[in-house]
Design a protein around this motif. Structure first.
Motif, PDB file in Angstrom:
ATOM      1  N   ASN A  31      93.829 -57.563  17.692  1.00 15.93           N
ATOM      2  CA  ASN A  31      94.457 -56.428  17.013  1.00 15.93           C
ATOM      3  C   ASN A  31      94.854 -56.787  15.587  1.00 15.93           C
ATOM      4  O   ASN A  31      94.685 -55.980  14.664  1.00 15.93           O
ATOM      5  N   GLN A  32      95.394 -57.997  15.383  1.00 13.40           N
ATOM      6  CA  GLN A  32      95.747 -58.432  14.030  1.00 13.40           C
ATOM      7  C   GLN A  32      94.499 -58.593  13.157  1.00 13.40           C
ATOM      8  O   GLN A  32      94.500 -58.212  11.981  1.00 13.40           O
ATOM      9  N   TYR A  33      93.432 -59.149  13.727  1.00 16.42           N
ATOM     10  CA  TYR A  33      92.176 -59.307  12.973  1.00 16.42           C
ATOM     11  C   TYR A  33      91.617 -57.940  12.607  1.00 16.42           C
ATOM     12  O   TYR A  33      91.163 -57.726  11.484  1.00 16.42           O
ATOM     13  N   LYS A  34      91.679 -57.008  13.548  1.00 19.82           N
ATOM     14  CA  LYS A  34      91.199 -55.649  13.319  1.00 19.82           C
ATOM     15  C   LYS A  34      91.974 -55.001  12.175  1.00 19.82           C
ATOM     16  O   LYS A  34      91.382 -54.368  11.295  1.00 19.82           O
ATOM     17  N   LYS A  35      93.301 -55.175  12.161  1.00 21.47           N
ATOM     18  CA  LYS A  35      94.127 -54.603  11.095  1.00 21.47           C
ATOM     19  C   LYS A  35      93.818 -55.252   9.748  1.00 21.47           C
ATOM     20  O   LYS A  35      93.740 -54.577   8.717  1.00 21.47           O
ATOM     21  N   SER A  36      93.658 -56.566   9.737  1.00 23.69           N
ATOM     22  CA  SER A  36      93.346 -57.270   8.487  1.00 23.69           C
ATOM     23  C   SER A  36      92.002 -56.820   7.929  1.00 23.69           C
ATOM     24  O   SER A  36      91.864 -56.600   6.718  1.00 23.69           O
ATOM     25  N   LEU A  37      91.022 -56.688   8.796  1.00 20.50           N
ATOM     26  CA  LEU A  37      89.696 -56.239   8.362  1.00 20.50           C
ATOM     27  C   LEU A  37      89.757 -54.812   7.840  1.00 20.50           C
ATOM     28  O   LEU A  37      89.154 -54.489   6.814  1.00 20.50           O
ATOM     29  N   ALA A  38      90.511 -53.933   8.502  1.00 22.29           N
ATOM     30  CA  ALA A  38      90.652 -52.541   8.053  1.00 22.29           C
ATOM     31  C   ALA A  38      91.347 -52.477   6.695  1.00 22.29           C
ATOM     32  O   ALA A  38      90.939 -51.708   5.816  1.00 22.29           O
ATOM     33  N   VAL A  83      91.852 -77.248  22.115  1.00 18.07           N
ATOM     34  CA  VAL A  83      91.717 -76.538  20.842  1.00 18.07           C
ATOM     35  C   VAL A  83      90.285 -76.038  20.660  1.00 18.07           C
ATOM     36  O   VAL A  83      90.066 -74.914  20.191  1.00 18.07           O
ATOM     37  N   ALA A  84      89.298 -76.835  21.042  1.00 23.85           N
ATOM     38  CA  ALA A  84      87.899 -76.403  20.940  1.00 23.85           C
ATOM     39  C   ALA A  84      87.652 -75.182  21.829  1.00 23.85           C
ATOM     40  O   ALA A  84      86.962 -74.231  21.424  1.00 23.85           O
ATOM     41  N   TYR A  85      88.206 -75.181  23.024  1.00 24.59           N
ATOM     42  CA  TYR A  85      88.064 -74.044  23.946  1.00 24.59           C
ATOM     43  C   TYR A  85      88.666 -72.779  23.331  1.00 24.59           C
ATOM     44  O   TYR A  85      88.027 -71.732  23.283  1.00 24.59           O
ATOM     45  N   LEU A  86      89.890 -72.899  22.839  1.00 25.98           N
ATOM     46  CA  LEU A  86      90.577 -71.733  22.273  1.00 25.98           C
ATOM     47  C   LEU A  86      89.897 -71.250  20.991  1.00 25.98           C
ATOM     48  O   LEU A  86      89.744 -70.047  20.777  1.00 25.98           O
ATOM     49  N   TYR A  87      89.463 -72.172  20.145  1.00 23.30           N
ATOM     50  CA  TYR A  87      88.823 -71.792  18.885  1.00 23.30           C
ATOM     51  C   TYR A  87      87.477 -71.110  19.125  1.00 23.30           C
ATOM     52  O   TYR A  87      87.162 -70.104  18.485  1.00 23.30           O
ATOM     53  N   ASP A  88      86.704 -71.636  20.050  1.00 25.88           N
ATOM     54  CA  ASP A  88      85.419 -71.011  20.362  1.00 25.88           C
ATOM     55  C   ASP A  88      85.614 -69.597  20.905  1.00 25.88           C
ATOM     56  O   ASP A  88      84.857 -68.682  20.568  1.00 25.88           O
ATOM     57  N   ARG A  89      86.624 -69.417  21.718  1.00 23.53           N
ATOM     58  CA  ARG A  89      86.924 -68.064  22.230  1.00 23.53           C
ATOM     59  C   ARG A  89      87.302 -67.130  21.081  1.00 23.53           C
ATOM     60  O   ARG A  89      86.867 -65.974  21.053  1.00 23.53           O
ATOM     61  N   LEU A  90      88.092 -67.608  20.116  1.00 24.55           N
ATOM     62  CA  LEU A  90      88.457 -66.767  18.982  1.00 24.55           C
ATOM     63  C   LEU A  90      87.232 -66.394  18.149  1.00 24.55           C
ATOM     64  O   LEU A  90      87.116 -65.259  17.683  1.00 24.55           O
ATOM     65  N   LEU A  91      86.302 -67.337  17.981  1.00 23.43           N
ATOM     66  CA  LEU A  91      85.073 -67.019  17.247  1.00 23.43           C
ATOM     67  C   LEU A  91      84.270 -65.947  17.982  1.00 23.43           C
ATOM     68  O   LEU A  91      83.715 -65.034  17.358  1.00 23.43           O
ATOM     69  N   ARG A  92      84.216 -66.040  19.296  1.00 22.74           N
ATOM     70  CA  ARG A  92      83.497 -65.028  20.076  1.00 22.74           C
ATOM     71  C   ARG A  92      84.191 -63.671  19.993  1.00 22.74           C
ATOM     72  O   ARG A  92      83.531 -62.632  19.904  1.00 22.74           O
ATOM     73  N   ILE A  93      85.510 -63.674  20.025  1.00 23.80           N
ATOM     74  CA  ILE A  93      86.261 -62.413  19.935  1.00 23.80           C
ATOM     75  C   ILE A  93      86.067 -61.791  18.547  1.00 23.80           C
ATOM     76  O   ILE A  93      85.900 -60.576  18.429  1.00 23.80           O
ATOM     77  N   ARG A  94      86.055 -62.621  17.514  1.00 19.11           N
ATOM     78  CA  ARG A  94      85.817 -62.106  16.164  1.00 19.11           C
ATOM     79  C   ARG A  94      84.426 -61.477  16.078  1.00 19.11           C
ATOM     80  O   ARG A  94      84.253 -60.408  15.495  1.00 19.11           O
ATOM     81  N   ALA A  95      83.432 -62.115  16.679  1.00 19.61           N
ATOM     82  CA  ALA A  95      82.070 -61.564  16.671  1.00 19.61           C
ATOM     83  C   ALA A  95      82.011 -60.240  17.438  1.00 19.61           C
ATOM     84  O   ALA A  95      81.241 -59.340  17.077  1.00 19.61           O
ATOM     85  N   LEU A  96      82.830 -60.112  18.486  1.00 17.99           N
ATOM     86  CA  LEU A  96      82.863 -58.856  19.245  1.00 17.99           C
ATOM     87  C   LEU A  96      83.374 -57.708  18.381  1.00 17.99           C
ATOM     88  O   LEU A  96      82.936 -56.565  18.536  1.00 17.99           O
ATOM     89  N   ARG A  97      84.307 -57.978  17.468  1.00 15.36           N
ATOM     90  CA  ARG A  97      84.803 -56.930  16.572  1.00 15.36           C
ATOM     91  C   ARG A  97      83.673 -56.382  15.715  1.00 15.36           C
ATOM     92  O   ARG A  97      83.562 -55.195  15.485  1.00 15.36           O
ATOM     93  N   TRP A  98      82.790 -57.263  15.250  1.00 14.47           N
ATOM     94  CA  TRP A  98      81.675 -56.832  14.411  1.00 14.47           C
ATOM     95  C   TRP A  98      80.603 -56.141  15.235  1.00 14.47           C
ATOM     96  O   TRP A  98      79.887 -55.262  14.739  1.00 14.47           O
ATOM     97  N   GLU A  99      80.479 -56.527  16.487  1.00 11.21           N
ATOM     98  CA  GLU A  99      79.440 -55.933  17.334  1.00 11.21           C
ATOM     99  C   GLU A  99      79.868 -54.592  17.928  1.00 11.21           C
ATOM    100  O   GLU A  99      79.111 -53.626  17.906  1.00 11.21           O
ATOM    101  N   TYR A 100      81.080 -54.494  18.463  1.00 11.07           N
ATOM    102  CA  TYR A 100      81.528 -53.295  19.168  1.00 11.07           C
ATOM    103  C   TYR A 100      82.428 -52.387  18.344  1.00 11.07           C
ATOM    104  O   TYR A 100      82.692 -51.261  18.743  1.00 11.07           O
ATOM    105  N   GLY A 101      82.952 -52.875  17.244  1.00  4.30           N
ATOM    106  CA  GLY A 101      83.866 -52.061  16.453  1.00  4.30           C
ATOM    107  C   GLY A 101      85.308 -52.342  16.836  1.00  4.30           C
ATOM    108  O   GLY A 101      85.627 -53.333  17.495  1.00  4.30           O
ATOM    109  N   SER A 102      86.183 -51.430  16.443  1.00  2.00           N
ATOM    110  CA  SER A 102      87.612 -51.673  16.628  1.00  2.00           C
ATOM    111  C   SER A 102      88.097 -51.422  18.055  1.00  2.00           C
ATOM    112  O   SER A 102      89.204 -51.807  18.401  1.00  2.00           O
TER     113      SER A 102
END
Length: 197
Positions: free
Chosen positions: A115-122, A77-96
């Motif tokens: 993609n779901q996070y991107k849609k929710s943020l939009a 769970v720690a591995y998967l959660y940390d990856r999700l945090l990094r992916i979320r940060a990539l959305r803010w850094e690189y855009g959609s």
């Protein structure tokens, strides 16, 4: 040995520099899940034997396996959660739109989550600021001026500057004086470079 593969998953992420996403270790996850299944099945048979056969000497072994199961779960769970945090940060850094090199390192489920996070943020950004919405991913740092000088690092093509249809042609090595809020996304994507005088 117990939990070594799960701990290696966590170490793998710890070794990766902050802001970078290592390739999804599907093989490592599969091995941890197989180990967990084997531990669970061994525990089930020992629990049945301890209940039916009155073998109290199996209790410490059952508890040890159960602790190993819990540790494997925590590490996974720690591995998967940390990856999700990094992916979320990539959305803010690189855009959609993520670069293909980053998408290559993601699993299908992670791409779906992105993609779901991107849609929710939009959806959230559209709900702010009236008819137009408000892009909260712009101006991550307070601007010193509204216009900046930028150099084009690669051929991009036509880029609309104003709402009235004014556009500029972004060709490699060309320099332009553009509104910061219009070109900040392209700077993060590596298309433009902010020229500091």
């Amino acid at each position: 040995m117990f939990c070594e593969k799960a701990v290696e998953l966590v170490r793998e992420l710890h070794r990766a520099p902050e802001g970078q996403l290592p390739a999804f270790n599907e093989d490592g996850i599969r091995q941890v899940l197989e180990e967990m299944k084997a531990l669970y099945e061994q525990n089930q048979s020992d629990v049945n034997e301890a209940k039916l056969g009155g073998r109290g000497d199996l209790i410490p072994t059952i508890k040890f396996r159960h602790c190993s199961l819990l540790r494997n779960r925590r590490c996974t769970v720690a591995y998967l959660y940390d990856r999700l945090l990094r992916i979320r940060a990539l959305r803010w850094e690189y855009g959609s739109v993520l670069p293909s090199a980053l998408r290559f390192h993601m699993s299908a489920e992670e791409i779906e989550w992105f993609n779901q996070y991107k849609k929710s943020l939009a959806t959230y950004m559209r709900s702010l600021g009236g008819d137009e919405g408000l892009d909260i991913t712009q101006d991550m740092k307070p601007p010193k001026s509204l216009y900046i000088e930028v150099r084009c690092l690669k051929d991009y093509g036509e880029f609309e500057v104003d709402d009235d249809g004014t556009s500029v042609l972004l060709k490699k090595n060309s320099q332009h004086f553009l509104p910061r809020w219009k070109c900040e996304q392209l700077i993060r994507q590596g298309v433009l470079e902010h020229v500091l005088s």
